[in-house]
Design a protein around this motif. Structure first.
Motif, PDB file in Angstrom:
ATOM      1  N   SER A   1      -7.346   4.227   0.015  1.00  0.00           N
ATOM      2  CA  SER A   1      -5.883   4.266   0.046  1.00  0.00           C
ATOM      3  C   SER A   1      -5.283   3.371  -1.029  1.00  0.00           C
ATOM      4  O   SER A   1      -5.802   2.300  -1.327  1.00  0.00           O
ATOM      5  CB  SER A   1      -5.389   3.817   1.427  1.00  0.00           C
TER       6      SER A   1
ATOM      7  N   THR B   1       4.040   1.923   8.210  1.00  0.00           N
ATOM      8  CA  THR B   1       3.365   1.374   7.043  1.00  0.00           C
ATOM      9  C   THR B   1       3.066   2.495   6.057  1.00  0.00           C
ATOM     10  O   THR B   1       2.213   3.341   6.308  1.00  0.00           O
ATOM     11  CB  THR B   1       2.050   0.676   7.447  1.00  0.00           C
TER      12      THR B   1
ATOM     13  N   VAL C   1       0.845  -1.183   0.000  1.00  0.00           N
ATOM     14  CA  VAL C   1       0.000   0.000   0.000  1.00  0.00           C
ATOM     15  C   VAL C   1       0.878   1.227   0.000  1.00  0.00           C
ATOM     16  O   VAL C   1       0.853   1.972   0.925  1.00  0.00           O
ATOM     17  CB  VAL C   1      -0.873   0.077   1.259  1.00  0.00           C
TER      18      VAL C   1
ATOM     19  N   GLY D   1      -5.195   8.403  -0.399  1.00  0.00           N
ATOM     20  CA  GLY D   1      -5.005   8.022   0.995  1.00  0.00           C
ATOM     21  C   GLY D   1      -5.066   9.219   1.913  1.00  0.00           C
ATOM     22  O   GLY D   1      -5.525  10.307   1.549  1.00  0.00           O
TER      23      GLY D   1
ATOM     24  N   ARG E   1      -9.004   4.849   9.009  1.00  0.00           N
ATOM     25  CA  ARG E   1      -8.881   3.955   7.862  1.00  0.00           C
ATOM     26  C   ARG E   1     -10.234   3.610   7.260  1.00  0.00           C
ATOM     27  O   ARG E   1     -10.336   3.396   6.041  1.00  0.00           O
ATOM     28  CB  ARG E   1      -8.117   2.695   8.265  1.00  0.00           C
TER      29      ARG E   1
ATOM     30  N   GLN F   1      -0.319   6.353   4.964  1.00  0.00           N
ATOM     31  CA  GLN F   1      -1.222   6.522   3.832  1.00  0.00           C
ATOM     32  C   GLN F   1      -2.571   5.838   4.024  1.00  0.00           C
ATOM     33  O   GLN F   1      -3.606   6.316   3.559  1.00  0.00           O
ATOM     34  CB  GLN F   1      -0.558   5.980   2.570  1.00  0.00           C
ATOM     35  N   SER F   2      -2.590   4.731   4.739  1.00  0.00           N
ATOM     36  CA  SER F   2      -3.820   3.961   4.889  1.00  0.00           C
ATOM     37  C   SER F   2      -4.884   4.680   5.701  1.00  0.00           C
ATOM     38  O   SER F   2      -6.067   4.338   5.620  1.00  0.00           O
ATOM     39  CB  SER F   2      -3.515   2.610   5.554  1.00  0.00           C
TER      40      SER F   2
END
Length: 398
Positions: free
Chosen positions: A99, A53, A11, A104, A94, A73-74
């Motif tokens: 994303s 992440t 991701v 995202g 989230r 980003q998620s």
């Protein structure tokens, strides 16, 4: 979008790597060619903050110099206190974020009165794939109130790439918002293209007062250059003619603005304006890419050309704008603007002027950092580098 790692990582943003002319926004695989042999001031090292992440931004807590926040980003914002990553996120939205690719949760910014109000702002792609600026409030120093969401601005989006995403407050206590040209390749939208169209919010730096007053989600500052224009001209526009200003910043000492605008086929660029002189500025896209014409037969008024350009032929693909270093503990880079590129992957620095940059060179001794996705700055002026594959570093003296 030119980006090799997008194919390799689950991701990963990214990032503003908007695409070298691909209407789909997918990257083309290209090996990063070695850059020129250059040298720079010695005395710089990378101190690892942690691994995250798909980190896309780093922001310092304006109330605590030992705390920074890492935007993933998620849709999560992680808290780092004195170098320790807290297990409980500062904010987790989230479930509200689309994303992947260039979509995202893309950045955050703290209100100038954050210590008192607890207000901060995020820019993210919502579940309708539109771009949204949302206000939140903190609950405690390390956890935000996810239920405090108040939508400030929604920009309808019909393509997944070139979203911009950077938020910054200026010295005037107003919120500045960077937006890309809306997506696809070549700003192939109705004449004159989104970036040159003053009736569109895309391809711009916007400036608003985000405070909710009189039933309005935000207001237009009196000094905005197009505030008195009619005919559907968007009064939020501060500057225009940008392809994808993925990362841009204000110099904390001078208020000057530096913009990393991701290129199309050939050229990556850094645009620069002294404090206040970006008001109404036209940076040229889609008529110009860097200093070369991109769209034959189309003109642009009073174009301000970039002070730094880099060619894709030398391995550059998506420029990542950074900060002018004001960290007193890092004399090797004091007063120099640091930046990078997602494919070229080294740290570069230059001295910026209104009409040109000087001593633009690669920072020696660091090697290739990797797929740089963003920079950040904390309360003390320390500068951070985020990479798409997870590690986030702080620039420090050797």
């Amino acid at each position: 979008m030119r980006r090799t790692l997008l194919v390799l990582l689950p991701v990963v943003l990214v990032v503003a790597a908007c695409g070298a002319g691909s209407s789909s926004g997918r990257p083309t695989t290209a090996a990063a060619a070695p850059g020129p042999a250059v040298t720079a001031a010695s005395g710089v090292r990378l101190v690892k903050l942690g691994t995250f992440t798909s980190p896309v931004y780093v922001a310092g807590d304006p109330t605590d110099s030992a705390r920074v926040f890492v935007v993933e980003q998620s849709g999560r914002i992680r808290t780092v206190d004195n170098g320790n990553v807290r297990s409980t996120p500062f904010l987790d939205i989230r479930s509200r974020v689309t994303s992947g690719g260039e979509q995202g949760l893309l950045s955050m910014a703290f209100a100038p009165d954050y210590a008192k109000s607890g207000r901060f702002y995020v820019y993210h792609t919502d579940k309708n794939e539109d771009q949204r600026v949302v206000e939140y409030r903190r609950d405690t120093a390390t956890v935000a109130d996810a239920g405090s969401a108040r939508t400030v601005l929604v920009i309808n989006d019909h393509e997944p790439n070139h979203n911009g995403g950077q938020l910054q407050f200026g010295r005037d206590h107003l919120l500045y918002i960077g937006t890309g040209d809306g997506g696809g390749g070549g700003d192939a939208h109705p004449y004159p293209g989104n970036a040159q169209n003053l009736r569109s919010l895309w391809g711009k730096i916007l400036r608003i007062d985000p405070i909710h007053r009189g039933g309005h989600a935000y207001s237009i500052p009196k000094g905005n250059p197009f505030r008195t224009r009619g005919g559907g001209v968007r009064k939020e526009i501060y500057a225009y003619g940008l392809r994808n200003p993925w990362r841009w910043s204000f110099d904390r000492k001078t208020g000057d603005m530096a913009i990393g605008d991701v290129g199309e086929h050939d050229v990556e660029e850094i645009d620069f304006r002294r404090r206040g002189t970006a008001r109404g500025a036209n940076f040229g896209w889609r008529v110009w890419e860097g200093k070369q014409r991109f769209t034959p037969g189309q003109s642009a008024r009073k174009v301000i050309f970039p002070i730094i350009t880099h060619d894709h032929a030398r391995g550059w693909c998506a420029i990542i704008g950074g900060y002018v270093v004001r960290d007193p503990a890092l004399p090797a880079l004091t007063g120099r603007y640091v930046y990078s590129d997602e494919c070229e992957g080294h740290l570069w620095s230059a001295r910026l002027g209104q009409h040109r940059a000087t001593s633009n060179r690669r920072v020696s001794g660091l090697g290739r950092i990797g797929a740089v996705s963003s920079f950040g700055e904390d309360r003390r002026g320390r500068v951070y580098v985020a990479t798409s594959d997870g590690p986030v570093y702080r620039l420090a003296a050797r």
